[in-house]
Every structure is written in C-alpha cells, then in structure tokens.
Design a protein around this motif. Sequence first.
Motif, PDB file in Angstrom:
ATOM      1  N   MET A 128       0.838  -1.175   0.000  1.00 28.01           N
ATOM      2  CA  MET A 128       0.000   0.000   0.000  1.00 28.01           C
ATOM      3  C   MET A 128       0.887   1.244   0.000  1.00 28.01           C
ATOM      4  SD  MET A 128      -2.905   0.979   2.706  1.00 28.01           S
ATOM      5  CE  MET A 128      -4.080   2.175   2.246  1.00 28.01           C
ATOM      6  N   ALA A 129       0.526   2.234  -0.784  1.00 24.62           N
ATOM      7  CA  ALA A 129       1.290   3.475  -0.882  1.00 24.62           C
ATOM      8  C   ALA A 129       1.055   4.350   0.345  1.00 24.62           C
ATOM      9  CB  ALA A 129       0.890   4.229  -2.137  1.00 24.62           C
ATOM     10  N   ALA A 130       2.086   5.100   0.704  1.00 30.86           N
ATOM     11  CA  ALA A 130       1.977   5.999   1.854  1.00 30.86           C
ATOM     12  C   ALA A 130       2.855   7.223   1.637  1.00 30.86           C
ATOM     13  CB  ALA A 130       2.404   5.284   3.125  1.00 30.86           C
ATOM     14  N   ALA A 132       5.859   3.164  -2.418  1.00 27.14           N
ATOM     15  CA  ALA A 132       4.924   2.236  -3.071  1.00 27.14           C
ATOM     16  C   ALA A 132       5.021   0.854  -2.458  1.00 27.14           C
ATOM     17  CB  ALA A 132       5.230   2.166  -4.554  1.00 27.14           C
TER      18      ALA A 132
END
Length: 72
Positions: free
Chosen positions: A1-3, A72
């Motif tokens: 999960m992108a952050a 990513a």
Amino acid sequence: MAAFNFDSASLKISYVTGVNEQGKAIVTSKTYRNVRDNVEASVVLSVVQAIASLSRYDFLLAEKTETETVDA
C-alpha cells in the motif's frame, strides 16, 4: 500500500517593504526551513507573529510548505 512520508517543511513570511511607481506593493519574503511536521496551526501563528513583530516592515502573509515522498 502506498503511503506519504514527510521529508521537510518550510515557513515563508512575506512583508510589504514599499510601493513602486505604479502604486503596487513591493513584497519581500524570508524563508525558514526545518519546520517540524506535527506543529499545530496556532503554534505556527504565534511564531509568525513573534518573528513579524521584529521586522520594521508590515506583515503580509505566511505560508507553510511541506514536501513528502510516496512509498509504493
């Protein structure tokens, strides 16, 4: 999960330093780097007011800019 990950933040304070021949304001600014990411707006406002009070010019505007990277 992108952050998003915080990289840096800066605070730019602008002042009116005069008026040109056309009657438009001459604006000068000063940028302060290394602002923390978790500072509340009320604290930033207090700091801006304290810094602006030390200037002989009229305070115009303060902007806080943050830079973030995406993992990513």
